[in-house]
Design an enzyme around this catalytic site. Sequence first.
Site, short mmCIF file in Angstrom:
data_model
loop_
_atom_site.label_atom_id
_atom_site.label_comp_id
_atom_site.label_asym_id
_atom_site.label_seq_id
_atom_site.Cartn_x
_atom_site.Cartn_y
_atom_site.Cartn_z
N LYS A 66 86.36 11.07 -58.14
CA LYS A 66 87.02 11.09 -59.44
C LYS A 66 86.61 9.88 -60.27
O LYS A 66 86.54 8.77 -59.75
CB LYS A 66 88.54 11.13 -59.24
CG LYS A 66 89.01 12.35 -58.47
CD LYS A 66 90.51 12.34 -58.23
CE LYS A 66 90.92 11.22 -57.30
NZ LYS A 66 92.35 11.33 -56.88
N THR B 242 99.46 8.03 -67.12
CA THR B 242 98.55 8.61 -66.14
C THR B 242 99.15 8.70 -64.75
O THR B 242 98.46 9.04 -63.79
CB THR B 242 97.26 7.78 -66.07
OG1 THR B 242 97.59 6.42 -65.70
CG2 THR B 242 96.54 7.77 -67.41
N GLY C 23 100.54 9.98 -61.57
CA GLY C 23 100.56 11.28 -60.91
C GLY C 23 99.32 12.13 -61.11
O GLY C 23 99.28 13.27 -60.67
N THR C 24 98.28 11.58 -61.75
CA THR C 24 97.08 12.38 -62.01
C THR C 24 96.40 12.81 -60.71
O THR C 24 96.01 13.98 -60.56
CB THR C 24 96.08 11.62 -62.89
OG1 THR C 24 95.90 10.30 -62.35
CG2 THR C 24 96.57 11.51 -64.32
N GLY C 25 96.24 11.87 -59.78
CA GLY C 25 95.56 12.20 -58.53
C GLY C 25 96.32 13.20 -57.69
O GLY C 25 95.74 14.14 -57.13
#
Length: 283
Positions: A184, A217, A219-221
């Site tokens: 990512k 951002t 909690g994106t992963g």
Amino acid sequence: MPHKTPKIDIDKPARILSIAGSDSGGGAGIQADIRTITMLGGHAMTAITALTAQNTQGVTAIHTIPCEIVVAQIKAVFEDIGISAIKIGMIGSGDIAREVADYLASCPEIPVVLDPVMIATSGSHLADDETIAAFDRLMRRADLITPNIPELEILGEVILNSGAQIIEAAQKLAQKYDCPILAKGGHAKGAQLIDRLIWPDGHLVEWQGARISTENTHGTGCSLSSAIATSLGQGMTLEEAVNRGRSYVRAALENAPDLGKGQGPIGHTLGISAFDRWFLESN
């Protein structure tokens, strides 16, 4: 490695198990996974590995769940409801990692997406050295591993300063574990964000898009890995699942509700009340 196609029941939603920690602030972890899985049409199930006292500014306390309780949660849903795909996030401890890897070895047909969570968006550490070392067994069971750049540096024991170095490190990891790596690009610099999917044989697929300017951002992963697991559980190919997961997370970033005083959560519901939409269409 061969693509795993789960058993599809057209009359029922895909059953997605999240093995991860709880985020009391609701932005990441189990809470983010449940919302993501539900938004993408799956049935969310959970095996909680740790309880965190957490908000948008950081993690203030962690309570790790006993290994036998974590495995009991997995067994409870597997033996009754069944599992179409699994997402693994914060694992809690080295002992839990080893116990979970042992149990998952008994069901090799189920796709597993491993997000090697080490550090929260706020910068708080969520995995000690023993836990990181125990990732080895989970990575050997995974069907996709989704490290961000700092995690890829730790797993590969390298410093990454260029796209070429990221690809090289990801391919070495893919070959070591015979497992595709989704490297990512969110932690890289620049106006363009590049996510790279690398197979053990060197096959590479890249997704590139404008970086979304937001501090929200958190909690994106977690959301990306659970979105991919949901899509795999619904029968998509890996490339299709990653593409769908990225599209969902980007939409959620654009619809973040701007909560808290730190790095707020993404907007999992995309500003939509599913019930209200259903109610209006039904009346």
